[in-house]
Design a protein around this motif. Structure first.
Motif, PDB file in Angstrom:
ATOM      1  N   ILE A  18       0.839  -1.199   0.000  1.00  0.00           N
ATOM      2  CA  ILE A  18       0.000   0.000   0.000  1.00  0.00           C
ATOM      3  C   ILE A  18       0.869   1.242   0.000  1.00  0.00           C
ATOM      4  CG2 ILE A  18      -1.610   1.362   1.378  1.00  0.00           C
ATOM      5  CD1 ILE A  18      -2.842  -1.211   2.318  1.00  0.00           C
ATOM      6  N   ALA A  19       1.946   1.228   0.827  1.00  0.00           N
ATOM      7  CA  ALA A  19       2.787   2.413   0.955  1.00  0.00           C
ATOM      8  C   ALA A  19       4.235   2.020   1.211  1.00  0.00           C
ATOM      9  CB  ALA A  19       2.290   3.286   2.095  1.00  0.00           C
ATOM     10  N   ILE A  20       5.137   2.879   0.717  1.00  0.00           N
ATOM     11  CA  ILE A  20       6.561   2.777   0.994  1.00  0.00           C
ATOM     12  C   ILE A  20       6.965   4.142   1.519  1.00  0.00           C
ATOM     13  CG2 ILE A  20       8.846   2.312   0.050  1.00  0.00           C
ATOM     14  CD1 ILE A  20       7.370   0.927  -2.335  1.00  0.00           C
ATOM     15  N   VAL A  21       7.308   4.220   2.803  1.00  0.00           N
ATOM     16  CA  VAL A  21       7.553   5.516   3.435  1.00  0.00           C
ATOM     17  C   VAL A  21       8.856   5.515   4.224  1.00  0.00           C
ATOM     18  CG1 VAL A  21       5.113   6.131   3.581  1.00  0.00           C
ATOM     19  CG2 VAL A  21       6.161   4.852   5.425  1.00  0.00           C
ATOM     20  N   SER A  22       9.308   6.708   4.545  1.00  0.00           N
ATOM     21  CA  SER A  22      10.490   6.904   5.370  1.00  0.00           C
ATOM     22  C   SER A  22      10.085   6.809   6.846  1.00  0.00           C
ATOM     23  CB  SER A  22      11.071   8.284   5.069  1.00  0.00           C
ATOM     24  OG  SER A  22      12.186   8.529   5.860  1.00  0.00           O
ATOM     25  N   PRO A  23      10.948   6.283   7.716  1.00  0.00           N
ATOM     26  CA  PRO A  23      10.560   6.039   9.116  1.00  0.00           C
ATOM     27  C   PRO A  23      10.745   7.215  10.071  1.00  0.00           C
ATOM     28  CG  PRO A  23      12.727   5.156   8.737  1.00  0.00           C
ATOM     29  CD  PRO A  23      12.244   5.695   7.405  1.00  0.00           C
ATOM     30  N   GLU A  24      11.098   8.395   9.589  1.00  0.00           N
ATOM     31  CA  GLU A  24      11.453   9.483  10.495  1.00  0.00           C
ATOM     32  C   GLU A  24      10.283  10.173  11.194  1.00  0.00           C
ATOM     33  OE1 GLU A  24      13.348   9.800   7.329  1.00  0.00           O
ATOM     34  OE2 GLU A  24      14.871   8.598   8.329  1.00  0.00           O
ATOM     35  N   SER A  25       9.107  10.219  10.590  1.00  0.00           N
ATOM     36  CA  SER A  25       8.015  10.999  11.181  1.00  0.00           C
ATOM     37  C   SER A  25       7.373  10.274  12.363  1.00  0.00           C
ATOM     38  CB  SER A  25       6.959  11.320  10.123  1.00  0.00           C
ATOM     39  OG  SER A  25       6.249  10.154   9.778  1.00  0.00           O
ATOM     40  N   ALA A  26       6.796  11.046  13.240  1.00  0.00           N
ATOM     41  CA  ALA A  26       6.150  10.492  14.429  1.00  0.00           C
ATOM     42  C   ALA A  26       4.973   9.567  14.092  1.00  0.00           C
ATOM     43  CB  ALA A  26       5.692  11.618  15.356  1.00  0.00           C
ATOM     44  N   PRO A  27       4.122   9.902  13.115  1.00  0.00           N
ATOM     45  CA  PRO A  27       3.026   8.976  12.788  1.00  0.00           C
ATOM     46  C   PRO A  27       3.524   7.615  12.297  1.00  0.00           C
ATOM     47  CG  PRO A  27       2.565  11.137  11.882  1.00  0.00           C
ATOM     48  CD  PRO A  27       3.967  11.175  12.400  1.00  0.00           C
ATOM     49  N   ILE A  28       4.600   7.597  11.526  1.00  0.00           N
ATOM     50  CA  ILE A  28       5.145   6.328  11.040  1.00  0.00           C
ATOM     51  C   ILE A  28       5.744   5.547  12.201  1.00  0.00           C
ATOM     52  CG2 ILE A  28       6.809   5.247   9.483  1.00  0.00           C
ATOM     53  CD1 ILE A  28       4.363   6.581   8.120  1.00  0.00           C
ATOM     54  N   SER A  58      -2.592  -6.220   4.372  1.00  0.00           N
ATOM     55  CA  SER A  58      -2.973  -7.104   5.480  1.00  0.00           C
ATOM     56  C   SER A  58      -2.571  -6.510   6.829  1.00  0.00           C
ATOM     57  CB  SER A  58      -2.314  -8.477   5.303  1.00  0.00           C
ATOM     58  OG  SER A  58      -0.905  -8.337   5.325  1.00  0.00           O
ATOM     59  N   ASP A  59      -2.258  -5.219   6.853  1.00  0.00           N
ATOM     60  CA  ASP A  59      -1.833  -4.479   8.052  1.00  0.00           C
ATOM     61  C   ASP A  59      -0.485  -4.932   8.596  1.00  0.00           C
ATOM     62  OD1 ASP A  59      -3.990  -2.771   8.064  1.00  0.00           O
ATOM     63  OD2 ASP A  59      -5.200  -4.059   9.356  1.00  0.00           O
ATOM     64  N   HIS A  60       0.299  -5.635   7.807  1.00  0.00           N
ATOM     65  CA  HIS A  60       1.659  -5.949   8.205  1.00  0.00           C
ATOM     66  C   HIS A  60       2.544  -4.753   7.866  1.00  0.00           C
ATOM     67  CE1 HIS A  60       0.176 -10.088   8.304  1.00  0.00           C
ATOM     68  NE2 HIS A  60       1.206 -10.319   9.113  1.00  0.00           N
ATOM     69  N   VAL A  61       3.559  -4.539   8.702  1.00  0.00           N
ATOM     70  CA  VAL A  61       4.514  -3.468   8.489  1.00  0.00           C
ATOM     71  C   VAL A  61       5.888  -4.121   8.368  1.00  0.00           C
ATOM     72  CG1 VAL A  61       5.551  -1.401   9.487  1.00  0.00           C
ATOM     73  CG2 VAL A  61       3.114  -1.827   9.780  1.00  0.00           C
ATOM     74  N   ILE A  62       6.591  -3.801   7.285  1.00  0.00           N
ATOM     75  CA  ILE A  62       7.880  -4.412   6.998  1.00  0.00           C
ATOM     76  C   ILE A  62       8.946  -3.322   7.032  1.00  0.00           C
ATOM     77  CG2 ILE A  62       9.205  -5.758   5.324  1.00  0.00           C
ATOM     78  CD1 ILE A  62       6.360  -6.565   4.168  1.00  0.00           C
ATOM     79  N   LEU A  63      10.008  -3.583   7.791  1.00  0.00           N
ATOM     80  CA  LEU A  63      11.117  -2.642   7.878  1.00  0.00           C
ATOM     81  C   LEU A  63      12.232  -3.107   6.952  1.00  0.00           C
ATOM     82  CD1 LEU A  63      11.320  -2.248  11.762  1.00  0.00           C
ATOM     83  CD2 LEU A  63       9.919  -0.960  10.140  1.00  0.00           C
ATOM     84  N   SER A  64      12.789  -2.173   6.196  1.00  0.00           N
ATOM     85  CA  SER A  64      13.868  -2.485   5.266  1.00  0.00           C
ATOM     86  C   SER A  64      15.014  -1.505   5.470  1.00  0.00           C
ATOM     87  CB  SER A  64      13.364  -2.399   3.822  1.00  0.00           C
ATOM     88  OG  SER A  64      14.423  -2.573   2.923  1.00  0.00           O
ATOM     89  N   SER A  65      16.222  -1.959   5.167  1.00  0.00           N
ATOM     90  CA  SER A  65      17.382  -1.092   5.329  1.00  0.00           C
ATOM     91  C   SER A  65      17.801  -0.407   4.029  1.00  0.00           C
ATOM     92  CB  SER A  65      18.563  -1.898   5.890  1.00  0.00           C
ATOM     93  OG  SER A  65      18.911  -2.923   4.997  1.00  0.00           O
ATOM     94  N   ILE A  66      16.969  -0.506   2.996  1.00  0.00           N
ATOM     95  CA  ILE A  66      17.274   0.223   1.769  1.00  0.00           C
ATOM     96  C   ILE A  66      16.323   1.419   1.648  1.00  0.00           C
ATOM     97  CG2 ILE A  66      18.248  -1.771   0.581  1.00  0.00           C
ATOM     98  CD1 ILE A  66      15.669  -2.056  -0.961  1.00  0.00           C
ATOM     99  N   GLN A  67      16.735   2.403   0.875  1.00  0.00           N
ATOM    100  CA  GLN A  67      15.983   3.650   0.753  1.00  0.00           C
ATOM    101  C   GLN A  67      14.605   3.421   0.123  1.00  0.00           C
ATOM    102  OE1 GLN A  67      16.795   6.639   1.827  1.00  0.00           O
ATOM    103  NE2 GLN A  67      18.899   6.182   2.438  1.00  0.00           N
ATOM    104  N   PRO A  68      13.586   4.200   0.529  1.00  0.00           N
ATOM    105  CA  PRO A  68      12.257   4.085  -0.083  1.00  0.00           C
ATOM    106  C   PRO A  68      12.294   4.290  -1.600  1.00  0.00           C
ATOM    107  CG  PRO A  68      12.143   5.478   1.862  1.00  0.00           C
ATOM    108  CD  PRO A  68      13.591   5.180   1.622  1.00  0.00           C
ATOM    109  N   GLU A  69      13.146   5.202  -2.060  1.00  0.00           N
ATOM    110  CA  GLU A  69      13.245   5.458  -3.495  1.00  0.00           C
ATOM    111  C   GLU A  69      13.752   4.222  -4.240  1.00  0.00           C
ATOM    112  OE1 GLU A  69      14.824   7.420  -1.199  1.00  0.00           O
ATOM    113  OE2 GLU A  69      13.405   9.067  -1.166  1.00  0.00           O
ATOM    114  N   THR A  70      14.674   3.494  -3.617  1.00  0.00           N
ATOM    115  CA  THR A  70      15.211   2.286  -4.237  1.00  0.00           C
ATOM    116  C   THR A  70      14.131   1.223  -4.360  1.00  0.00           C
ATOM    117  OG1 THR A  70      17.376   2.787  -3.275  1.00  0.00           O
ATOM    118  CG2 THR A  70      17.019   0.537  -4.077  1.00  0.00           C
ATOM    119  N   VAL A  71      13.338   1.056  -3.306  1.00  0.00           N
ATOM    120  CA  VAL A  71      12.242   0.083  -3.343  1.00  0.00           C
ATOM    121  C   VAL A  71      11.240   0.490  -4.421  1.00  0.00           C
ATOM    122  CG1 VAL A  71      10.382  -1.000  -2.049  1.00  0.00           C
ATOM    123  CG2 VAL A  71      12.530  -0.485  -0.904  1.00  0.00           C
ATOM    124  N   ALA A  72      10.911   1.776  -4.477  1.00  0.00           N
ATOM    125  CA  ALA A  72       9.954   2.260  -5.476  1.00  0.00           C
ATOM    126  C   ALA A  72      10.492   2.052  -6.893  1.00  0.00           C
ATOM    127  CB  ALA A  72       9.640   3.728  -5.236  1.00  0.00           C
TER     128      ALA A  72
END
Length: 85
Positions: A18-28, A58-72
Motif C-alpha cells: 500500500i505504501a513505501i515511506v520513510s521512518p522518520e516521522s512520528a506517525p510512522i 494485510s496491516d503488516h509493516v515491513i522494515l527495510s534497510s534500503i531507501q524508499p526510493e530504491t524500493v519504489a
C-alpha cells in the motif's frame, strides 16, 4: 505474482503493498510501534538502520534497510518488465 527485493534477498509481493515511506516521522513511528504490539511487524533490516517502512494491505509493516526510493524504483522496474512481456 510480482516479488520485489527489499534487501538481503528478502522479497515482498508487489501486489500487497500500500505504501513505501520513510521512518522518520512520528506517525510512522506510531504505526511501527502499533504493528509490533499486534505482532504484525516484520524486521528485514538484519540489524541495520531502518530506511524504509513498507505497509501492506494485510496491516503488516515491513522494515527495510534500503531507501524508499530504491524500493519504489524496483517496483517500477518490475512493472516495466511486465509491460514488455
Amino acid at each position: 505474482m510480482k516479488l520485489i527485493n527489499i534487501g538481503f534477498g528478502n522479497m515482498v509481493s508487489a501486489n500487497r503493498l500500500i505504501a513505501i515511506v520513510s521512518p522518520e516521522s512520528a506517525p510512522i513511528k506510531r504505526i511501527i510501534h502499533d504493528a509490533e504490539d499486534k505482532g504484525r511487524l516484520i524486521n528485514a533490516t538484519y540489524g541495520r538502520r531502518t530506511r524504509a517502512v513498507l505497509v501492506t494491505d494485510s496491516d503488516h509493516v515491513i522494515l527495510s534497510s534500503i531507501q524508499p526510493e530504491t524500493v519504489a524504483n524496483r517496483l517500477k522496474d518490475e512493472d516495466m518488465e511486465d509491460d514488455n512481456e
